[in-house]
Design an enzyme around this catalytic site. Structure first.
Site, PDB file in Angstrom:
ATOM      1  N   ASP A  47     -94.216 -24.988  81.867  1.00  0.00           N
ATOM      2  CA  ASP A  47     -94.573 -24.719  80.803  1.00  0.00           C
ATOM      3  C   ASP A  47     -93.971 -23.281  81.211  1.00  0.00           C
ATOM      4  O   ASP A  47     -93.924 -21.933  81.594  1.00  0.00           O
ATOM      5  CB  ASP A  47     -95.888 -24.304  80.399  1.00  0.00           C
ATOM      6  CG  ASP A  47     -95.770 -23.440  79.677  1.00  0.00           C
ATOM      7  OD1 ASP A  47     -95.696 -24.141  77.981  1.00  0.00           O
ATOM      8  OD2 ASP A  47     -95.433 -22.218  78.984  1.00  0.00           O
ATOM      9  N   TYR A  52     -90.093 -14.811  79.761  1.00  0.00           N
ATOM     10  CA  TYR A  52     -90.675 -15.025  81.619  1.00  0.00           C
ATOM     11  C   TYR A  52     -89.144 -14.609  82.186  1.00  0.00           C
ATOM     12  O   TYR A  52     -89.771 -14.414  83.602  1.00  0.00           O
ATOM     13  CB  TYR A  52     -91.267 -16.412  81.960  1.00  0.00           C
ATOM     14  CG  TYR A  52     -92.643 -16.697  81.221  1.00  0.00           C
ATOM     15  CD1 TYR A  52     -93.386 -15.747  80.476  1.00  0.00           C
ATOM     16  CD2 TYR A  52     -92.657 -17.879  81.684  1.00  0.00           C
ATOM     17  CE1 TYR A  52     -94.378 -16.528  79.744  1.00  0.00           C
ATOM     18  CE2 TYR A  52     -94.312 -18.248  80.291  1.00  0.00           C
ATOM     19  CZ  TYR A  52     -94.878 -17.656  79.609  1.00  0.00           C
ATOM     20  OH  TYR A  52     -95.925 -17.856  79.437  1.00  0.00           O
ATOM     21  N   LYS A  77     -90.067 -21.167  74.792  1.00  0.00           N
ATOM     22  CA  LYS A  77     -90.671 -20.466  73.979  1.00  0.00           C
ATOM     23  C   LYS A  77     -89.666 -19.520  73.459  1.00  0.00           C
ATOM     24  O   LYS A  77     -89.588 -19.005  73.722  1.00  0.00           O
ATOM     25  CB  LYS A  77     -92.059 -19.401  73.965  1.00  0.00           C
ATOM     26  CG  LYS A  77     -92.940 -20.440  74.401  1.00  0.00           C
ATOM     27  CD  LYS A  77     -94.264 -19.378  75.173  1.00  0.00           C
ATOM     28  CE  LYS A  77     -95.292 -20.764  75.809  1.00  0.00           C
ATOM     29  NZ  LYS A  77     -95.069 -20.427  77.361  1.00  0.00           N
ATOM     30  N   HIS A 110     -93.571 -17.863  70.520  1.00  0.00           N
ATOM     31  CA  HIS A 110     -93.950 -17.216  71.463  1.00  0.00           C
ATOM     32  C   HIS A 110     -95.417 -16.529  70.889  1.00  0.00           C
ATOM     33  O   HIS A 110     -96.436 -16.597  71.275  1.00  0.00           O
ATOM     34  CB  HIS A 110     -93.777 -16.487  71.928  1.00  0.00           C
ATOM     35  CG  HIS A 110     -93.625 -16.881  73.179  1.00  0.00           C
ATOM     36  ND1 HIS A 110     -93.609 -16.583  74.691  1.00  0.00           N
ATOM     37  CD2 HIS A 110     -95.595 -16.262  73.659  1.00  0.00           C
ATOM     38  CE1 HIS A 110     -94.209 -16.471  76.452  1.00  0.00           C
ATOM     39  NE2 HIS A 110     -95.648 -16.140  75.429  1.00  0.00           N
TER      40      HIS A 110
END
Length: 275
Positions: A47, A52, A77, A110
């Site tokens: 994930d 990120y 996401k 998200h």
């Protein structure tokens, strides 16, 4: 016989009940090693998210893992600043490019950005209809966000990924999602830091099964039908977190962990986030 390590989403897609979360892991070599350790330990779900900043490293880890792409369940996401119809479609292509894959297993919104998440959802519905992604869903959506989304949606989200742990057990949201065929997935399943795992209750429950406090918490989630994605870069911890399918908590132990709920968040509240 059904496989206890997977759950069937509303559209028939099988999703692993355990995945590796990679939030805040930005050092490329460390991330690649963590993903390799996870795959070696039996994880088949990774994930990540655009924000990120590690989709490319995840892609590299997948390519060098020694197992076929189609054996893995990959989630990413769309970030808040990319929300909207056209911009989400573009963000999806950018994520595929970074990951080095031709399709995704799960694509999530998200956060519920006010005034944008419905257009974003239309984009996800198009990607799903076009066969670019096997399942679509949301993250950090409260019940009222879901009710609002469902007024206009043609596809019900298959997953809602939210902060969930024994101090924030999300009972009413879990019931709403269950009633609507939406799979709940837990981020920050062990809270953050050692506060939760130092609780004597959890240590005792773990010890009674020859397990750790962390394993007892993750098993509590599995038994509640929650998909869980603990984050770690330590190979021994990654391996330990995978040992969840060879023991079962009693109903008394489940209730004792349920009773730890304080509706307390460690992350942002989806009604009050400013990023």
């Amino acid at each position: 016989m059904s496989n206890p390590a997977v759950t069937e989403l509303s559209n028939g897609v099988l999703m692993p009940r355990l995945g590796l979360g990679v939030w805040k892991v930005t050092e490329e070599e460390q991330l690649i090693q963590a993903v390799h350790a996870a795959i070696e330990a039996g994880y088949r779900s990774i994930d990540t998210a655009t924000i990120y900043g590690n989709e490319a490293a995840v892609g590299e880890a997948i390519r060098t893992s020694g197992i076929n792409r189609d054996e893995l369940f990959i989630t990413t996401k769309v970030w808040n600043s990319d929300q909207g119809y056209e911009s989400t479609l573009a963000a999806f292509e950018a994520s595929l490019d970074k990951l080095g894959v031709e399709s995704l297993d799960l694509y999530l919104i998200h956060w519920p950005v006010k005034g944008k998440y419905k257009d974003t959802w239309r984009a996800l519905e198009k990607l799903y209809a076009d066969g670019r992604v096997r399942a679509i869903g949301v993250s950090n959506f409260h019940e009222h966000h879901l009710v609002d989304l469902l007024k206009d949606a043609t596809v019900v989200p298959m997953v809602n990924q939210v902060e969930l742990h024994p101090r924030l057990s999300q009972v009413s949201l879990r019931k709403f999602c269950r009633d609507n065929g939406i799979q709940i997935e837990a981020w920050s399943p062990l809270m953050q830091g050692g506060e939760l795992l130092n609780l004597p209750l959890l240590q005792e429950i773990g010890a009674s099964h020859g397990k750790t406090a962390a394993q007892s918490v993750l098993r509590w989630q599995i038994q509640h039908g929650i998909v869980t994605i603990p984050k770690s870069v330590t190979p021994s911890r990654i391996q330990e977190n995978a040992q969840l399918f060879d023991f079962e908590l009693t109903s008394a132990e489940m209730e004792a962990i349920d009773a730890l709920n304080e509706n307390r968040r460690v992350g942002a509240d989806p009604d009050n986030f400013n990023f």
